[in-house]
Scaffold this active site. Structure first.
Site, short mmCIF file in Angstrom:
data_model
loop_
_atom_site.label_atom_id
_atom_site.label_comp_id
_atom_site.label_asym_id
_atom_site.label_seq_id
_atom_site.Cartn_x
_atom_site.Cartn_y
_atom_site.Cartn_z
N LEU A 1 39.99 39.36 43.02
CA LEU A 1 40.33 40.32 41.97
C LEU A 1 39.28 40.36 40.86
O LEU A 1 38.63 39.38 40.55
CB LEU A 1 41.69 39.97 41.37
CG LEU A 1 42.87 39.92 42.35
CD1 LEU A 1 44.15 39.64 41.60
CD2 LEU A 1 42.98 41.20 43.16
N HIS A 2 39.15 41.55 40.28
CA HIS A 2 38.28 41.78 39.13
C HIS A 2 39.03 42.69 38.16
O HIS A 2 40.20 43.04 38.39
CB HIS A 2 36.94 42.39 39.57
CG HIS A 2 37.08 43.58 40.46
ND1 HIS A 2 37.57 44.80 40.03
CD2 HIS A 2 36.83 43.74 41.78
CE1 HIS A 2 37.59 45.67 41.02
NE2 HIS A 2 37.16 45.04 42.11
N HIS B 1 41.00 45.70 39.51
CA HIS B 1 42.34 45.41 40.04
C HIS B 1 43.34 45.18 38.91
O HIS B 1 44.47 45.68 38.95
CB HIS B 1 42.32 44.15 40.91
CG HIS B 1 41.52 44.26 42.16
ND1 HIS B 1 40.32 43.60 42.32
CD2 HIS B 1 41.73 44.95 43.31
CE1 HIS B 1 39.84 43.86 43.52
NE2 HIS B 1 40.66 44.67 44.14
N VAL C 1 37.06 51.59 37.13
CA VAL C 1 36.60 50.71 36.06
C VAL C 1 35.15 50.34 36.36
O VAL C 1 34.83 49.92 37.48
CB VAL C 1 37.47 49.45 35.94
CG1 VAL C 1 36.93 48.50 34.88
CG2 VAL C 1 38.91 49.84 35.61
N SER D 1 35.02 44.11 44.74
CA SER D 1 34.99 42.73 45.22
C SER D 1 33.69 42.45 45.96
O SER D 1 33.20 41.31 45.97
CB SER D 1 36.19 42.47 46.14
OG SER D 1 37.41 42.64 45.45
#
Length: 288
Positions: free
Chosen positions: A33-34, A37, A176, A186
């Site tokens: 995740l970043h 997400h 984003v 990812s």
């Protein structure tokens, strides 16, 4: 935050939230995740009283030679990030739970899946549609959140929900980006520092396309040529992308081929930087 690995436990949690009158948002992910997400979770929390994320690297959407085995798996880090943004629950199944012995059913994806990613990655959208429909069945939430970065995937899921009368509202979330314009992914973890610089060409090419449109250029071929030029030009501080799968302008609602571009259009790119395949897109006339 509750964490479920068993289907019945996760389903019962969702049913309980709905029985109590809560709108519930599902946020499907493959982990690693970043902030992109996490923005989906945050949007789900804005629209609904409860949110449940899933972490599952779905084998059926990876083709031969793709990065299924190498795809980053960081469950403990992911769970910590989800806790920090206030996720109420996480469903963390294994492949045996999702695809038990004898599993043989698949969803035939809608027409919008046929070109671009669908043409280049045979079977990909069948895997996506099947696992997403399974998640909708396992976790009968009122809403589900998907990001616009995987734009064709978003259209595929929306069409499947419409065509199969699935009782769920799809929320689409904006892309984003990093401060330099690179769309969060990812797979950005695969890039070395030089490749990271080259990867910025994708967002630069999309921006050049939008700028040309804003200056009055409405010819689809010309706009596509502008993107190709930015992706492949040499003599800059970082090298061009290694290959281009596509850099196209299509109809935003159905990815139809356009000759003349209007405001309901989208520019989409898929290109390789080193061995990493990246995708990005931007709505024409929009600066998201």
């Amino acid at each position: 935050m509750q964490v479920f690995q068993q289907i019945d436990e996760a389903r019962n949690w969702v049913r309980q939230q709905r029985a109590e009158g809560h709108r519930t948002a599902l946020v499907p992910t493959m982990g690693a995740l970043h902030q992109g997400h996490l923005s989906l979770v945050e949007l789900g929390r804005q629209r609904c009283e409860k949110t449940i994320a899933t972490i599952f690297v779905n084998p059926t959407q990876f083709g031969p030679g793709e990065d299924f085995e190498q795809y980053p798996r960081l469950p403990e880090e992911d769970l910590q990030l989800l806790r920090q943004v206030g996720t109420d629950a996480v469903f963390l199944p294994d492949a045996a739970a999702m695809y038990p012995t004898g599993f043989s059913t698949a969803v035939s994806p809608p027409d919008v899946a046929g070109d671009l990613e669908g043409r280049l990655r045979p079977g990909h959208f069948a895997g996506v549609a099947t696992v997403v429909l399974k998640l909708f069945q396992i976790l009968p939430t009122t809403h589900a959140v998907f990001g616009r970065k995987d734009y064709q995937q978003l259209l595929v899921i929306a069409a499947m929900v419409r065509d199969l009368n699935v009782d769920i509202e799809i929320i689409d979330a904006p892309i984003v980006r990093e401060a330099d314009g690179l769309a969060m992914s990812s797979r950005n973890r695969y890039l070395n520092p030089d490749e990271r610089q080259t990867a910025k060409r994708l967002s630069a090419a999309l921006q050049a396309c939008c700028d040309a449109y804003a200056d009055g250029n409405r010819d689809a071929d010309a706009l596509q040529s502008i993107m190709h030029a930015v992706l492949t030009e040499s003599g800059k501080s970082h090298p061009p992308v290694d290959s281009i799968d596509y850099a196209v302008v299509r109809g935003a609602d159905d990815l139809r081929v356009l000759n003349t571009v209007t405001a309901d259009a989208i520019a989409l790119i898929a290109a390789k930087v080193g061995s990493t395949r990246l995708i990005d897109n931007r709505v024409i006339g929009n600066t998201d």
